[in-house]
Design a protein around this motif. Structure first.
Motif, PDB file in Angstrom:
ATOM      1  N   ARG A   1       0.816  -1.199   0.000  1.00 41.66           N
ATOM      2  CA  ARG A   1       0.000   0.000   0.000  1.00 41.66           C
ATOM      3  C   ARG A   1       0.864   1.270   0.000  1.00 41.66           C
ATOM      4  NH1 ARG A   1       3.095   0.963   3.305  1.00 41.66           N
ATOM      5  NH2 ARG A   1       3.126   0.428   5.499  1.00 41.66           N
ATOM      6  N   PRO A   2       0.312   2.381  -0.523  1.00 41.81           N
ATOM      7  CA  PRO A   2       1.014   3.654  -0.372  1.00 41.81           C
ATOM      8  C   PRO A   2       1.112   4.018   1.107  1.00 41.81           C
ATOM      9  CG  PRO A   2      -0.912   3.864  -1.806  1.00 41.81           C
ATOM     10  CD  PRO A   2      -0.962   2.499  -1.214  1.00 41.81           C
ATOM     11  N   ASP A   3       2.075   4.855   1.449  1.00 42.47           N
ATOM     12  CA  ASP A   3       2.280   5.198   2.861  1.00 42.47           C
ATOM     13  C   ASP A   3       1.169   6.079   3.432  1.00 42.47           C
ATOM     14  OD1 ASP A   3       4.471   3.707   3.207  1.00 42.47           O
ATOM     15  OD2 ASP A   3       5.920   5.359   3.182  1.00 42.47           O
ATOM     16  N   THR A   4       0.516   6.864   2.558  1.00 42.03           N
ATOM     17  CA  THR A   4      -0.533   7.754   3.074  1.00 42.03           C
ATOM     18  C   THR A   4      -1.790   7.654   2.231  1.00 42.03           C
ATOM     19  OG1 THR A   4      -0.075   9.728   1.762  1.00 42.03           O
ATOM     20  CG2 THR A   4       1.249   9.432   3.740  1.00 42.03           C
ATOM     21  N   THR A   5      -2.889   8.080   2.816  1.00 47.00           N
ATOM     22  CA  THR A   5      -4.154   8.078   2.069  1.00 47.00           C
ATOM     23  C   THR A   5      -5.085   9.152   2.612  1.00 47.00           C
ATOM     24  OG1 THR A   5      -5.900   6.666   1.210  1.00 47.00           O
ATOM     25  CG2 THR A   5      -5.404   6.429   3.542  1.00 47.00           C
ATOM     26  N   ALA A   6      -6.119   9.455   1.829  1.00 51.63           N
ATOM     27  CA  ALA A   6      -7.179  10.362   2.282  1.00 51.63           C
ATOM     28  C   ALA A   6      -8.372   9.518   2.719  1.00 51.63           C
ATOM     29  CB  ALA A   6      -7.581  11.295   1.147  1.00 51.63           C
ATOM     30  N   VAL A   7      -9.138  10.040   3.703  1.00 49.69           N
ATOM     31  CA  VAL A   7     -10.341   9.352   4.155  1.00 49.69           C
ATOM     32  C   VAL A   7     -11.498  10.358   4.227  1.00 49.69           C
ATOM     33  CG1 VAL A   7      -9.022   7.696   5.536  1.00 49.69           C
ATOM     34  CG2 VAL A   7      -9.978   9.713   6.648  1.00 49.69           C
ATOM     35  N   VAL A   8     -12.709   9.833   4.224  1.00 48.15           N
ATOM     36  CA  VAL A   8     -13.875  10.680   4.464  1.00 48.15           C
ATOM     37  C   VAL A   8     -14.659  10.096   5.629  1.00 48.15           C
ATOM     38  CG1 VAL A   8     -14.114  11.406   2.042  1.00 48.15           C
ATOM     39  CG2 VAL A   8     -15.370   9.394   2.853  1.00 48.15           C
TER      40      VAL A   8
ATOM     41  N   ARG B   1     -18.482   6.247  -1.772  1.00 47.30           N
ATOM     42  CA  ARG B   1     -18.501   7.675  -1.429  1.00 47.30           C
ATOM     43  C   ARG B   1     -17.076   8.197  -1.227  1.00 47.30           C
ATOM     44  NH1 ARG B   1     -22.520  10.937   1.208  1.00 47.30           N
ATOM     45  NH2 ARG B   1     -21.493  12.588   2.364  1.00 47.30           N
ATOM     46  N   ALA B   2     -16.264   7.374  -0.565  1.00 47.52           N
ATOM     47  CA  ALA B   2     -14.860   7.765  -0.377  1.00 47.52           C
ATOM     48  C   ALA B   2     -14.195   7.955  -1.741  1.00 47.52           C
ATOM     49  CB  ALA B   2     -14.128   6.700   0.443  1.00 47.52           C
ATOM     50  N   HIS B   3     -14.405   7.013  -2.634  1.00 48.91           N
ATOM     51  CA  HIS B   3     -13.773   7.102  -3.954  1.00 48.91           C
ATOM     52  C   HIS B   3     -14.219   8.360  -4.700  1.00 48.91           C
ATOM     53  CE1 HIS B   3     -13.022   2.478  -3.858  1.00 48.91           C
ATOM     54  NE2 HIS B   3     -12.078   3.160  -3.222  1.00 48.91           N
ATOM     55  N   GLU B   4     -15.493   8.726  -4.548  1.00 53.28           N
ATOM     56  CA  GLU B   4     -15.986   9.963  -5.207  1.00 53.28           C
ATOM     57  C   GLU B   4     -15.207  11.185  -4.731  1.00 53.28           C
ATOM     58  OE1 GLU B   4     -20.122  10.382  -4.240  1.00 53.28           O
ATOM     59  OE2 GLU B   4     -20.566   8.472  -5.244  1.00 53.28           O
ATOM     60  N   HIS B   5     -14.668  11.118  -3.500  1.00 55.50           N
ATOM     61  CA  HIS B   5     -13.941  12.263  -2.934  1.00 55.50           C
ATOM     62  C   HIS B   5     -12.433  12.055  -2.972  1.00 55.50           C
ATOM     63  CE1 HIS B   5     -18.006  12.897  -1.382  1.00 55.50           C
ATOM     64  NE2 HIS B   5     -17.679  14.182  -1.359  1.00 55.50           N
ATOM     65  N   GLY B   6     -11.971  11.174  -3.829  1.00 58.11           N
ATOM     66  CA  GLY B   6     -10.530  10.959  -3.977  1.00 58.11           C
ATOM     67  C   GLY B   6      -9.899  10.309  -2.756  1.00 58.11           C
ATOM     68  N   ALA B   7     -10.700   9.609  -1.964  1.00 60.61           N
ATOM     69  CA  ALA B   7     -10.190   8.947  -0.755  1.00 60.61           C
ATOM     70  C   ALA B   7     -10.263   7.431  -0.948  1.00 60.61           C
ATOM     71  CB  ALA B   7     -11.019   9.373   0.449  1.00 60.61           C
TER      72      ALA B   7
ATOM     73  N   VAL C   1      -2.905   8.779   7.467  1.00 59.50           N
ATOM     74  CA  VAL C   1      -3.971   9.553   6.824  1.00 59.50           C
ATOM     75  C   VAL C   1      -3.460  10.973   6.622  1.00 59.50           C
ATOM     76  CG1 VAL C   1      -6.266  10.542   7.209  1.00 59.50           C
ATOM     77  CG2 VAL C   1      -5.807   8.137   7.783  1.00 59.50           C
ATOM     78  N   HIS C   2      -3.543  11.476   5.376  1.00 57.33           N
ATOM     79  CA  HIS C   2      -3.085  12.859   5.152  1.00 57.33           C
ATOM     80  C   HIS C   2      -4.246  13.829   4.975  1.00 57.33           C
ATOM     81  CE1 HIS C   2      -3.931  12.975   0.822  1.00 57.33           C
ATOM     82  NE2 HIS C   2      -3.442  11.750   0.749  1.00 57.33           N
ATOM     83  N   ARG C   3      -5.466  13.297   4.793  1.00 56.18           N
ATOM     84  CA  ARG C   3      -6.634  14.184   4.689  1.00 56.18           C
ATOM     85  C   ARG C   3      -7.865  13.481   5.240  1.00 56.18           C
ATOM     86  NH1 ARG C   3     -10.148  14.592   0.244  1.00 56.18           N
ATOM     87  NH2 ARG C   3      -8.564  13.927  -1.241  1.00 56.18           N
ATOM     88  N   VAL C   4      -8.604  14.182   6.091  1.00 55.97           N
ATOM     89  CA  VAL C   4      -9.920  13.706   6.550  1.00 55.97           C
ATOM     90  C   VAL C   4     -10.936  14.723   6.095  1.00 55.97           C
ATOM     91  CG1 VAL C   4     -11.347  13.013   8.507  1.00 55.97           C
ATOM     92  CG2 VAL C   4      -8.886  12.929   8.697  1.00 55.97           C
TER      93      VAL C   4
ATOM     94  N   ALA D   1       2.198  13.955   7.054  1.00 55.04           N
ATOM     95  CA  ALA D   1       1.769  12.554   7.143  1.00 55.04           C
ATOM     96  C   ALA D   1       2.737  11.719   6.301  1.00 55.04           C
ATOM     97  CB  ALA D   1       0.346  12.386   6.648  1.00 55.04           C
ATOM     98  N   PRO D   2       3.283  10.648   6.833  1.00 58.41           N
ATOM     99  CA  PRO D   2       3.133  10.192   8.199  1.00 58.41           C
ATOM    100  C   PRO D   2       3.869  11.089   9.188  1.00 58.41           C
ATOM    101  CG  PRO D   2       4.491   8.644   6.902  1.00 58.41           C
ATOM    102  CD  PRO D   2       4.108   9.762   6.013  1.00 58.41           C
ATOM    103  N   GLY D   3       3.193  11.428  10.295  1.00 58.85           N
ATOM    104  CA  GLY D   3       3.840  12.158  11.380  1.00 58.85           C
ATOM    105  C   GLY D   3       4.802  11.244  12.112  1.00 58.85           C
ATOM    106  N   PRO D   4       5.531  11.801  13.077  1.00 56.75           N
ATOM    107  CA  PRO D   4       6.595  11.009  13.717  1.00 56.75           C
ATOM    108  C   PRO D   4       6.095   9.768  14.462  1.00 56.75           C
ATOM    109  CG  PRO D   4       6.307  13.176  14.786  1.00 56.75           C
ATOM    110  CD  PRO D   4       5.487  13.191  13.536  1.00 56.75           C
ATOM    111  N   VAL D   5       4.947   9.881  15.118  1.00 56.22           N
ATOM    112  CA  VAL D   5       4.449   8.723  15.887  1.00 56.22           C
ATOM    113  C   VAL D   5       3.968   7.634  14.925  1.00 56.22           C
ATOM    114  CG1 VAL D   5       2.784   7.980  17.626  1.00 56.22           C
ATOM    115  CG2 VAL D   5       3.853  10.232  17.806  1.00 56.22           C
ATOM    116  N   THR D   6       3.284   8.058  13.864  1.00 59.35           N
ATOM    117  CA  THR D   6       2.818   7.082  12.867  1.00 59.35           C
ATOM    118  C   THR D   6       4.010   6.423  12.177  1.00 59.35           C
ATOM    119  OG1 THR D   6       0.885   8.463  12.502  1.00 59.35           O
ATOM    120  CG2 THR D   6       1.351   6.782  10.843  1.00 59.35           C
ATOM    121  N   ALA D   7       5.010   7.231  11.835  1.00 57.64           N
ATOM    122  CA  ALA D   7       6.195   6.672  11.151  1.00 57.64           C
ATOM    123  C   ALA D   7       6.851   5.608  12.027  1.00 57.64           C
ATOM    124  CB  ALA D   7       7.185   7.788  10.819  1.00 57.64           C
TER     125      ALA D   7
END
Ligand code: PLP
Length: 248
Positions: free
Chosen positions: A93-100, A129-135, A215-218, A226-232
């Motif tokens: 998977r990519p390291d980051t993603t957007a969610v709704v 719905r997520a896919h419609e919003h690029g997430a 997650v880089h966008r909600v 993103a990823p921030g230090p704790v997530t990394a």
């Protein structure tokens, strides 16, 4: 009639990851739906045969176990359930993603709550719905406004350097990746309002195929790093610890 259950198991270089945990959950889901316990030796043999016949570097085994057998009908008949094991190739998977977030709720006290059933139509609609919003994922709150989970992933948030994830009574699935990440990072199970997604310092998802994904966008909120230090760090810990075969 929707009375089926499933598991998605990651297979790395032909070896299923955490298979015993997946089989435990398959049995729990079967019991929750009133299906007979699956024959786990048969399931293991089927997984091994499919993997041997289809060597892929990174695969997803899909185990489906449904009520009913044989000719179409509305009852379960007397022949017991049907097991199907299929394998698909996948990619890291990519390291980051957007969610709704979605405007309807997950019932934390329903008959199917916590079971991995094939009745995922609500999740499919949310994911569209997520896919419609690029997430790539949609997150649910439950009926009391608490953060719950995604359509196929669990959610973690970082607040003041500490990692939190919703408890099982939020209605989320007992994710296998969730459990491992919580054990390995010391994440706490905490009741969290859905609104925590607006203020969390970091957010990440876990699942069999995402592993740990930042997650880089909600919705319309961008998280700066993103990823921030704790997530990394959680990603690193997960990659290192899961490289060892954790299946007994
Ligand atoms: N939540 C739901 C609704 C799921 O379907 C899944 C897995 O597909 C998860 C969470 C993540 O669970 P796991 O880490 O066991 O893949």
């Amino acid at each position: 009639m929707g009375d089926g259950i499933f598991e998605t198991v990651k297979a790395v270089a032909g070896r299923p990851f955490a298979l015993t945990r997946h089989l435990d959950r398959l049995t729990r889901s079967a019991r929750g739906l009133g299906l007979p316990d699956p024959d786990l030796d048969e399931v293991r043999r089927a997984c091994a045969a499919v993997l041997e016949a289809n060597p892929v570097p990174l695969g997803r085994l899909r185990l489906t176990y449904t009520g009913g057998h044989g000719p179409l009908g509305s009852d379960r008949g007397d022949k017991g359930p049907t097991l199907v094991v299929a394998l698909g190739e996948t990619v890291r998977r990519p390291d980051t993603t957007a969610v709704v977030t979605v405007p309807w709720t997950r019932n934390e006290r329903g008959a199917l709550t916590g079971l991995k059933t094939t009745s995922y139509a609500e999740n499919v609609v949310a994911l569209a719905r997520a896919h419609e919003h690029g997430a790539t994922e949609a997150l649910f709150g439950n009926t009391v406004g608490a953060l719950c989970e995604g359509t196929g992933s669990n959610v973690f948030v970082v607040l003041d350097g500490e990692i939190h994830t919703p408890p099982l009574h939020s209605g989320c699935l007992a994710g296998i990746t969730r459990r491992l990440v919580a054990e390995w990072t010391g994440a706490k199970e905490t009741d969290l309002p859905l609104d925590v997604l607006r203020e969390a310092d970091e957010i990440f998802l876990t699942s069999t195929l995402r592993d740990v994904q930042a997650v880089h966008r909600v919705d319309d909120r961008e998280l700066s790093a993103a990823p921030g230090p704790v997530t990394a760090k959680a990603m690193r810990i997960f990659d290192e610890r899961s490289a060892a075969d954790i299946d007994p």
